[in-house]
Design an enzyme around this catalytic site. Structure first.
Site, PDB file in Angstrom:
ATOM      1  N   GLU A 206     -27.176  94.788 103.162  1.00 58.35           N
ATOM      2  CA  GLU A 206     -28.546  94.946 103.671  1.00 58.35           C
ATOM      3  C   GLU A 206     -29.442  93.930 102.990  1.00 58.35           C
ATOM      4  OE1 GLU A 206     -30.273  98.894 103.415  1.00 58.35           O
ATOM      5  OE2 GLU A 206     -28.397  99.826 104.061  1.00 58.35           O
TER       6      GLU A 206
ATOM      7  N   GLU B 162     -24.979 102.830  98.852  1.00 57.99           N
ATOM      8  CA  GLU B 162     -26.006 102.910  97.791  1.00 57.99           C
ATOM      9  C   GLU B 162     -25.806 104.116  96.888  1.00 57.99           C
ATOM     10  OE1 GLU B 162     -30.081 102.749  99.124  1.00 57.99           O
ATOM     11  OE2 GLU B 162     -29.759 100.896 100.205  1.00 57.99           O
TER      12      GLU B 162
END
Ligand SMILES: *[C@@H]1O[C@H](CO)[C@@H](O)[C@H](O)[C@H]1NC(C)=O
Ligand SMILES: *[C@@H]1O[C@H](CO)[C@@H](O)[C@H](O)[C@H]1NC(C)=O
Ligand SMILES: *[C@@H]1O[C@H](CO)[C@@H](O)[C@H](O)[C@H]1NC(C)=O
Ligand SMILES: *[C@@H]1O[C@H](CO)[C@@H](O)[C@H](O)[C@H]1NC(C)=O
Length: 506
Positions: free
Chosen positions: A400, A189
């Site tokens: 995710e 991320e």
């Protein structure tokens, strides 16, 4: 010879069967080499924060200053001591792959220099246990947890020094674990890490400047350009690690090195040209920021235009190094935002990422709350189409995806079952659209220390009883459901709104 009428009847039967087949799906409808797994990350699961030579990361420092009352990862799920038990649960669940991260400051205390033998031993043990039980390890090198020592020494990701240290760190990984690990993610991320850490100051290293800070506790910084600078150094570090892998390890190890990016479904608030353009701009800023340099060798034009000299420029050599430096892209996806045009933002002299984007994102759910997410698999499917269209259809792992609930001892997480069910169906639709998706990881395997909400919100397939000194794990309904899906013993309804979970209660 068949009677024409009979042929017609057979055709009609076939059509009906055809429709039914597309309405239901099971594990076997995914490609054979597609992997299903679940994930955690080092700081969120390991605990043993001060044990066996580990030194603090920027998250240890932050959690101790902000999340008082024991809300930190000092103990977390004690995965450091319970890894064998946890791998056993993974086997019982039927996971085909496990995504986890390595704590840099456990493997190389202080960020560079000698390797910590105890840290090395732990990760070797974990990886060996996974391999022994037939679970594919997918390893992340940096999951928000830079060693505090490197932050203190030269400012971490805002210094070019990080490129050297990150590459050396990656070298240790590839050398020590690359004979067993094939899937490496350099930085998790990168976009959210940079925005929260260097623009808003909400996460470590909590750098920001007024009026952009969302917190009063800050450690210097300048929101107008530091997030851009941090991502620039992340991309250079990432591509340097990829280059190293290709030169030194790939021929022997045959692995893949990627990076992961946080995505939202970007939905135009109104069906006007302005809001549609604003949604595309938001996509450029959030996703193109990381992915376009990898695919095309430079930042999106909209970013360069609006951020001007505040976004660093790649030299020709850097651009060549960054371009094509990925074996896959990891996608983190939970939720959507409605996007509306905000042209006035560009009229201000002092601007950060959000102002440069000239678009406003409206999120229904608060990031720090325990509210559940709506189930909209079509939005993930749409974002995956954009990857196919704009970014050359790269190999993708859904790194995710999962449902948030409050943490409590109720194991009947029906909403999580419906969420996972819906999105796995959406991934199948995306595969059928021609997207190049290689795997899906439900976040999270256990109820871990959540980076935004501590232990108050949970995403786990397994509940961890934090009142029990043994931190015993209990399977939720979602763990049982995922297990049955992975073992091929249930067929799912395509339309998740029709899902009945009654049979799972028996
Ligand atoms: C920052 O501090 C001021 C004054 O103490 C307070 O009014 C404000 O709510 C604080 N802001 C945040 C985001 O904590
Ligand atoms: C941040 O950088 C901008 C230039 O992008 C400058 O104008 C501003 O004064 C700086 N702010 C702080 C707090 O240093
Ligand atoms: C987006 O807008 C639609 C209506 O246009 C609304 O139903 C939905 O709740 C909004 N979602 C968010 C995240 O604001
Ligand atoms: C308790 O957990 C269940 C299942 O995970 C969830 O549906 C529910 O919203 C949670 N309740 C609270 C008060 O957080």
């Amino acid at each position: 010879m068949l009677e024409p009428r009979l042929i017609l009847i057979l055709l009609a039967v076939n059509l009906v069967v055809g429709v039914l087949v597309t309405e239901r799906f099971q594990r076997d409808d995914f490609p054979v080499d597609f992997v299903f797994g679940s994930g955690t990350s080092a700081y969120q699961v390991e605990g043993a924060a001060n044990e066996d030579g580990r030194t603090p990361s920027i998250w240890d420092t932050f959690a101790h200053s902000v999340y008082d009352h024991g809300e930190n990862g000092d103990v977390a799920c004690d995965g450091y001591h319970k890894y064998k038990e946890d791998v056993l649960l993974m086997v019982e669940t039927g996971l085909e792959a496990y995504r986890f991260s390595i704590s840099w400051s456990r493997l190389i205390p202080n960020g560079r220099g000698p390797v910590n033998p105890k840290g090395l031993q732990y990760y070797n043990n974990l990886i060996n246990e996974l391999i022994r039980t037939g679970i594919q390890p997918h390893v992340t090198l940096h999951n928000f947890d830079l060693p505090q020592a490197l932050e203190d020494e030269y400012g971490g990701w805002i210094s070019r020094d990080i490129i050297r240290d990150f590459t050396n760190y990656a070298d240790v990984y590839f050398r020590e674990f690359g004979d067993r690990v094939q899937y490496w993610t350099t930085v998790n991320e990168a976009n959210v890490f940079a925005l929260s850490g260097y623009d808003q100051g909400s996460c470590p290293p909590q750098r920001c400047s007024p009026p952009f800070c969302v917190t009063n506790i800050t450690r210097g910084g300048n929101s107008t350009y530091e997030a851009y600078l941090a991502v620039h150094h992340i991309l250079l570090s990432h591509s340097s690690a990829v280059r190293l892998y290709r030169r030194k390890y790939r021929d022997e190890q045959h692995g893949f090195v990627g990076i992961s990016v946080y995505t939202l479904g970007f939905i135009p608030l109104t069906n006007t040209e302005k809001d549609r353009a604003a949604s595309q701009r938001a996509r450029d800023f959030f996703i193109g920021w990381i992915v376009e340099p990898l695919v095309h060798g430079d930042y999106p034009i909209s970013m360069k235009t609006n951020a001007g000299a505040r976004i660093p420029a790649f030299t020709n050599r850097e651009s060549e190094q960054v371009k094509g430096s990925y074996g896959f892209i990891g996608i983190i996806h939970y939720n959507n935002a409605n996007v509306t045009d905000n042209p006035n933002a560009l009229k201000t002299e002092l601007r950060d990422f959000n102002a440069d984007m000239a678009a406003q994102l409206i999120l229904l759910q608060d990031l720090f709350s325990e509210e559940e997410y709506p189930v909209t698999p079509w939005s993930l499917r749409e974002e995956l189409k954009k990857f196919k269209l704009h970014y050359g259809n790269p190999p993708i792992f859904i790194h995710e995806n999962g449902q948030r609930t409050g943490t409590n001892s109720s194991l009947q997480d029906v909403s999580r079952v419906k969420y996972l069910h819906g999105y796995i169906g959406g991934v199948l639709d995306a595969l059928r659209d021609g997207s190049n998706i290689k795997g899906y990881f439900a976040w999270s395997f256990l109820d871990v220390f959540e980076l935004l909400a501590g232990y108050k919100s949970s995403f786990g397939l397994y509940y961890v009883d934090r009142n029990d000194p043994e931190l015993k794990r209990y399977p939720k309904l979602s763990a049982k459901w995922y297990s049955r899906f992975l073992k091929g013993s249930i067929e799912l309804q395509k339309d998740a709104s029709l899902v009945s979970v009654g049979h799972l209660f028996q």
